[in-house]
Design a protein around this motif. Structure first.
Motif, PDB file in Angstrom:
ATOM      1  N   GLY A 101     -26.211 -62.907  50.812  1.00  0.00           N
ATOM      2  CA  GLY A 101     -24.904 -62.347  50.419  1.00  0.00           C
ATOM      3  C   GLY A 101     -24.588 -61.107  51.233  1.00  0.00           C
ATOM      4  O   GLY A 101     -23.470 -60.950  51.755  1.00  0.00           O
ATOM      5  N   ALA A 102     -25.585 -60.227  51.383  1.00  0.00           N
ATOM      6  CA  ALA A 102     -25.362 -58.976  52.135  1.00  0.00           C
ATOM      7  C   ALA A 102     -25.106 -59.288  53.612  1.00  0.00           C
ATOM      8  O   ALA A 102     -24.257 -58.651  54.245  1.00  0.00           O
ATOM      9  N   ALA A 103     -25.827 -60.276  54.161  1.00  0.00           N
ATOM     10  CA  ALA A 103     -25.653 -60.606  55.586  1.00  0.00           C
ATOM     11  C   ALA A 103     -24.260 -61.180  55.838  1.00  0.00           C
ATOM     12  O   ALA A 103     -23.631 -60.874  56.860  1.00  0.00           O
ATOM     13  N   ILE A 104     -23.763 -61.991  54.922  1.00  0.00           N
ATOM     14  CA  ILE A 104     -22.401 -62.537  55.084  1.00  0.00           C
ATOM     15  C   ILE A 104     -21.398 -61.387  55.050  1.00  0.00           C
ATOM     16  O   ILE A 104     -20.487 -61.309  55.880  1.00  0.00           O
ATOM     17  N   GLU A 105     -21.613 -60.491  54.111  1.00  0.00           N
ATOM     18  CA  GLU A 105     -20.693 -59.357  54.006  1.00  0.00           C
ATOM     19  C   GLU A 105     -20.711 -58.523  55.295  1.00  0.00           C
ATOM     20  O   GLU A 105     -19.669 -58.098  55.781  1.00  0.00           O
ATOM     21  N   GLY A 106     -21.904 -58.338  55.853  1.00  0.00           N
ATOM     22  CA  GLY A 106     -22.038 -57.559  57.091  1.00  0.00           C
ATOM     23  C   GLY A 106     -21.286 -58.184  58.255  1.00  0.00           C
ATOM     24  O   GLY A 106     -20.843 -57.496  59.172  1.00  0.00           O
ATOM     25  N   ALA A 107     -21.148 -59.506  58.240  1.00  0.00           N
ATOM     26  CA  ALA A 107     -20.489 -60.201  59.359  1.00  0.00           C
ATOM     27  C   ALA A 107     -19.063 -60.615  58.982  1.00  0.00           C
ATOM     28  O   ALA A 107     -18.437 -61.412  59.691  1.00  0.00           O
ATOM     29  N   ALA A 108     -18.552 -60.071  57.887  1.00  0.00           N
ATOM     30  CA  ALA A 108     -17.296 -60.593  57.314  1.00  0.00           C
ATOM     31  C   ALA A 108     -16.110 -60.608  58.288  1.00  0.00           C
ATOM     32  O   ALA A 108     -15.447 -61.646  58.416  1.00  0.00           O
ATOM     33  N   PRO A 109     -15.813 -59.511  59.005  1.00  0.00           N
ATOM     34  CA  PRO A 109     -14.625 -59.568  59.871  1.00  0.00           C
ATOM     35  C   PRO A 109     -14.732 -60.665  60.936  1.00  0.00           C
ATOM     36  O   PRO A 109     -13.771 -61.391  61.189  1.00  0.00           O
ATOM     37  N   ARG A 110     -15.930 -60.815  61.506  1.00  0.00           N
ATOM     38  CA  ARG A 110     -16.131 -61.833  62.548  1.00  0.00           C
ATOM     39  C   ARG A 110     -15.972 -63.244  61.959  1.00  0.00           C
ATOM     40  O   ARG A 110     -15.319 -64.113  62.545  1.00  0.00           O
ATOM     41  N   LEU A 111     -16.550 -63.451  60.778  1.00  0.00           N
ATOM     42  CA  LEU A 111     -16.461 -64.772  60.152  1.00  0.00           C
ATOM     43  C   LEU A 111     -15.025 -65.105  59.760  1.00  0.00           C
ATOM     44  O   LEU A 111     -14.572 -66.240  59.908  1.00  0.00           O
ATOM     45  N   ALA A 112     -14.316 -64.094  59.257  1.00  0.00           N
ATOM     46  CA  ALA A 112     -12.920 -64.330  58.841  1.00  0.00           C
ATOM     47  C   ALA A 112     -12.059 -64.686  60.053  1.00  0.00           C
ATOM     48  O   ALA A 112     -11.228 -65.598  59.996  1.00  0.00           O
ATOM     49  N   LEU A 113     -12.272 -63.996  61.166  1.00  0.00           N
ATOM     50  CA  LEU A 113     -11.492 -64.271  62.372  1.00  0.00           C
ATOM     51  C   LEU A 113     -11.821 -65.668  62.914  1.00  0.00           C
ATOM     52  O   LEU A 113     -10.932 -66.448  63.266  1.00  0.00           O
ATOM     53  N   LEU A 114     -13.103 -65.975  62.926  1.00  0.00           N
ATOM     54  CA  LEU A 114     -13.544 -67.287  63.410  1.00  0.00           C
ATOM     55  C   LEU A 114     -12.908 -68.408  62.581  1.00  0.00           C
ATOM     56  O   LEU A 114     -12.404 -69.396  63.115  1.00  0.00           O
ATOM     57  N   GLN A 115     -12.921 -68.224  61.277  1.00  0.00           N
ATOM     58  CA  GLN A 115     -12.375 -69.261  60.407  1.00  0.00           C
ATOM     59  C   GLN A 115     -10.858 -69.361  60.574  1.00  0.00           C
ATOM     60  O   GLN A 115     -10.286 -70.436  60.498  1.00  0.00           O
ATOM     61  N   SER A 116     -10.221 -68.217  60.813  1.00  0.00           N
ATOM     62  CA  SER A 116      -8.775 -68.242  61.022  1.00  0.00           C
ATOM     63  C   SER A 116      -8.450 -68.999  62.311  1.00  0.00           C
ATOM     64  O   SER A 116      -7.518 -69.800  62.353  1.00  0.00           O
ATOM     65  N   TYR A 117      -9.235 -68.782  63.357  1.00  0.00           N
ATOM     66  CA  TYR A 117      -9.043 -69.524  64.608  1.00  0.00           C
ATOM     67  C   TYR A 117      -9.213 -71.024  64.389  1.00  0.00           C
ATOM     68  O   TYR A 117      -8.460 -71.831  64.897  1.00  0.00           O
ATOM     69  N   ASN A 118     -10.251 -71.374  63.655  1.00  0.00           N
ATOM     70  CA  ASN A 118     -10.600 -72.789  63.557  1.00  0.00           C
ATOM     71  C   ASN A 118      -9.722 -73.558  62.566  1.00  0.00           C
ATOM     72  O   ASN A 118      -9.401 -74.728  62.797  1.00  0.00           O
ATOM     73  N   THR A 119      -9.306 -72.891  61.474  1.00  0.00           N
ATOM     74  CA  THR A 119      -8.530 -73.621  60.458  1.00  0.00           C
ATOM     75  C   THR A 119      -7.049 -73.294  60.499  1.00  0.00           C
ATOM     76  O   THR A 119      -6.261 -73.995  59.870  1.00  0.00           O
ATOM     77  N   GLY A 120      -6.677 -72.197  61.175  1.00  0.00           N
ATOM     78  CA  GLY A 120      -5.276 -71.797  61.202  1.00  0.00           C
ATOM     79  C   GLY A 120      -4.875 -70.929  60.026  1.00  0.00           C
ATOM     80  O   GLY A 120      -3.773 -70.391  59.995  1.00  0.00           O
ATOM     81  N   LYS A 121      -5.748 -70.796  59.048  1.00  0.00           N
ATOM     82  CA  LYS A 121      -5.395 -70.019  57.858  1.00  0.00           C
ATOM     83  C   LYS A 121      -5.150 -68.556  58.200  1.00  0.00           C
ATOM     84  O   LYS A 121      -5.695 -68.047  59.180  1.00  0.00           O
ATOM     85  N   THR A 122      -4.406 -67.887  57.342  1.00  0.00           N
ATOM     86  CA  THR A 122      -4.137 -66.476  57.599  1.00  0.00           C
ATOM     87  C   THR A 122      -5.428 -65.675  57.422  1.00  0.00           C
ATOM     88  O   THR A 122      -6.324 -66.057  56.652  1.00  0.00           O
ATOM     89  N   LEU A 123      -5.464 -64.528  58.107  1.00  0.00           N
ATOM     90  CA  LEU A 123      -6.657 -63.669  58.002  1.00  0.00           C
ATOM     91  C   LEU A 123      -6.876 -63.181  56.572  1.00  0.00           C
ATOM     92  O   LEU A 123      -8.016 -63.019  56.138  1.00  0.00           O
ATOM     93  N   THR A 124      -5.780 -62.959  55.853  1.00  0.00           N
ATOM     94  CA  THR A 124      -5.922 -62.541  54.447  1.00  0.00           C
ATOM     95  C   THR A 124      -6.679 -63.613  53.689  1.00  0.00           C
ATOM     96  O   THR A 124      -7.586 -63.328  52.898  1.00  0.00           O
ATOM     97  N   GLU A 125      -6.298 -64.872  53.924  1.00  0.00           N
ATOM     98  CA  GLU A 125      -6.951 -65.968  53.201  1.00  0.00           C
ATOM     99  C   GLU A 125      -8.408 -66.136  53.637  1.00  0.00           C
ATOM    100  O   GLU A 125      -9.303 -66.294  52.798  1.00  0.00           O
ATOM    101  N   THR A 126      -8.653 -66.086  54.948  1.00  0.00           N
ATOM    102  CA  THR A 126     -10.030 -66.317  55.387  1.00  0.00           C
ATOM    103  C   THR A 126     -10.930 -65.135  54.997  1.00  0.00           C
ATOM    104  O   THR A 126     -12.099 -65.336  54.693  1.00  0.00           O
ATOM    105  N   SER A 127     -10.367 -63.915  54.971  1.00  0.00           N
ATOM    106  CA  SER A 127     -11.183 -62.773  54.528  1.00  0.00           C
ATOM    107  C   SER A 127     -11.582 -62.971  53.069  1.00  0.00           C
ATOM    108  O   SER A 127     -12.734 -62.686  52.684  1.00  0.00           O
ATOM    109  N   ALA A 128     -10.651 -63.461  52.264  1.00  0.00           N
ATOM    110  CA  ALA A 128     -10.964 -63.697  50.846  1.00  0.00           C
ATOM    111  C   ALA A 128     -12.039 -64.783  50.714  1.00  0.00           C
ATOM    112  O   ALA A 128     -12.930 -64.692  49.853  1.00  0.00           O
ATOM    113  N   LEU A 129     -11.990 -65.781  51.576  1.00  0.00           N
ATOM    114  CA  LEU A 129     -12.985 -66.863  51.499  1.00  0.00           C
ATOM    115  C   LEU A 129     -14.380 -66.350  51.876  1.00  0.00           C
ATOM    116  O   LEU A 129     -15.385 -66.750  51.282  1.00  0.00           O
TER     117      LEU A 129
END
Ligand code: ADP
Length: 503
Positions: free
Chosen positions: A88-116
């Motif tokens: 859980g802590a490691a995911i949180e530590g990488a959160a901005p990178r993961l949210a951006l990556l998911q936004s690129y790949n799925t098209g979802k807004t950054l607000t949505e991917t950050s929440a995910l």
């Protein structure tokens, strides 16, 4: 290989290494590769090689050995929980990178991917807490013995996830399965493998014993099917479409293997005459158009009291037309592109079908004419009415930004129409009358009902569908039990031998 997005100057895409996690080792996929695209621009982000059937076999064997190893199997719950806390802590530590990556790949807004991403981190923390606080049961004795009910790991759990919310759905399967003491073999969806591969790397780096997690990208009909049919896999948890879920359930039946299926929906959102109209309009918009409607719980069928129908629809349509459509990484955008051009075209075909069935397209009904969006997989938020509830677009899951609206005349008519669907995932009710809301909530055949809110999600609240929307529930304290085998133990306390055998 890396596509440079055209519209996003300051948030560069960083490719994920084209290797998958196979029981503690990173391996290049020898099978055919997926071209992973950025749906906002249509450009290729990178390619990802597929795992093969032999990789599934290796992952399951390694998983079975790792799950049986006393180094994992022998851990006490609070000891196993430390691994989940660390993840859980490691995911949180990488959160901005993961949210951006998911936004690129799925098209979802950054607000949505950050929440995910936040939800994924919290899911691991929640199941760590559940693991530490779940008690086994001492059952009431009915004889000279002590009886107890304990829960044990299954061994290897297969997890098959869809493209709409990868990191959150991955975590919702991995966390309870690992918490229950299993190994996990996960297959992400073909279109969206990137964030699952990044998550696998993060988890691997936390020091989870090798073998407990494999993440194998590939086709559903090849890699997914091999996971389901493998004799070493004792349970599969699947989220995806109802047709695929049924295929999977057939394969699981051959092995008499339990499955959790989280499937499609055509969820009714209901606006009663006394509703707070502003709140209801906002809720309906969010319920269907967030994530561009690509959500199993999207409120895709709107029922409005006939007395306020026209007025409500006019307001809703005006607000729909004002939604900001654009790349998910752009600040202020509310509706991103659909996940893939092929999916966008399927959504467009449904709207054509509505036209052919005589539906009125109140707004949307086409791709946007903004030239900046021309290469992306966009579709305008669309409101359709003038059709009866038995029209195909009122019955079939579209999984896009398409809302069908219908008036209702009285409570009996409403309940009959709302329940007249093969699906039973969720529903929304907008009213100021809590007695009526309660009555309706109990009458709707769905797994979840939101009253004066919509699409809110809590990891501590069970989630699952009825009818063709699914089997079994995820989340909540009992979510962990879906990945365990229950065992009853009788401990004889009688000093005297069993009388029957005495001569
Ligand atoms: P959608 O959500 O687009 O309807 P699916 O339900 O087909 O997609 O896909 C959800 C997940 O199921 C994906 O990871 C997909 O690869 C996988 N899948 C598809 N077909 C099968 C199958 N026959 N067996 C196992 N997994 C499958």
């Amino acid at each position: 290989m890396t596509g440079v997005p055209k519209t996003l100057p300051d948030m560069t895409f960083e490719p994920v290494p084209d290797e998958f996690l196979l029981a503690g080792n990173w391996k290049h996929g020898a099978g055919p590769a997926t071209s992973v695209i950025d749906p906002a621009t249509g450009s290729e982000l990178q390619r990802v090689g597929h795992a093969g059937v032999e990789d599934v076999d290796a992952a399951v064997r390694a998983g079975a050995a790792a799950a049986a190893d006393p180094a994992w199997r022998g851990l006490l719950p609070h000891q196993r929980a430390t691994y989940l806390h660390r993840i859980g802590a490691a995911i949180e530590g990488a959160a901005p990178r993961l949210a951006l990556l998911q936004s690129y790949n799925t098209g979802k807004t950054l607000t949505e991917t950050s929440a995910l991403v936040t939800s994924a981190a919290n899911t691991f923390r929640y199941f760590a807490a559940v693991l530490e606080t779940s008690d086994e049961d001492l059952t009431t004795p009915r004889g000279p013995y002590l009886t107890m009910s304990v829960h044990e790991p299954i061994g290897v759990v297969g997890a098959i996830t869809p493209w709409n919310s990868p990191i959150a759905s991955d975590a919702q399967k991995m966390a309870p399965a690992l918490a229950a003491g299993n190994a996990v073999v996960l297959k992400p969806a073909e279109w969206t493998p990137l964030v699952s591969l990044a998550l696998a790397r993060i988890i691997d780096e936390t020091g989870l014993p090798p073998g407990l997690l494999s993440v194998l990208p590939g086709r559903g009909s090849v890699v997914g099917d091999a996971i389901v049919r493998h004799p070493g896999v004792g349970k599969v948890s699947f989220t995806g479409g109802t047709t695929t879920g049924r295929t999977l359930a057939h394969a699981a039946a051959e092995k008499l293997m339990p499955v959790s299926l989280e499937l499609g929906g055509k969820s009714p959102t209901i606006v009663l005459a006394d509703a707070d109209v502003e709140a209801a309009v906002n809720g309906v918009l969010y319920g269907i158009f967030s994530s561009s409607g690509q959500s199993c719980i999207a409120g895709s069928r709107l029922f409005v009291d006939a007395g306020i129908y026209e007025e409500f629809l006019d307001r809703l349509v005006a607000r729909t037309q004002a939604l900001r459509v654009g790349p998910g990484r752009e600040p202020g955008v509310q509706v991103g592109p659909l996940v893939h051009h092929r999916h966008r075209d399927a959504v467009a075909r449904h709207v054509e079908l509505a036209r052919a069935e005589g539906g009125r397209i109140r707004c949307g009904g086409s791709v946007p004419d903004d030239p900046r969006l021309a290469e992306g997989a966009y579709y305008l938020p669309t409101v359709i009415d003038g059709l009866a509830n038995d029209a195909r677009v009122c019955q079939e899951e579209i999984f896009g930004p398409v809302l069908v609206a219908l008036p209702f005349h009285g409570e009996a008519d409403l309940i009959a129409q709302a329940n007249d669907t093969v699906y039973g995932l969720a529903a929304g009710i907008w009213t100021r009358d809590y007695r009526r809301a309660w009555r309706l909530a109990r009458a709707l055949h769905t797994g979840t009902v939101w009253i004066n809110t919509y699409k809110q999600f809590s990891i501590s609240t069970p989630f699952g569908g009825v009818k063709e929307s699914g089997l079994s529930v995820e989340k909540g304290r009992t979510g962990i039990r879906a990945y365990s085998r229950q065992k009853s133990i009788y401990l004889g306390m009688d000093e005297a031998p069993i009388a029957w055998a005495e001569s």
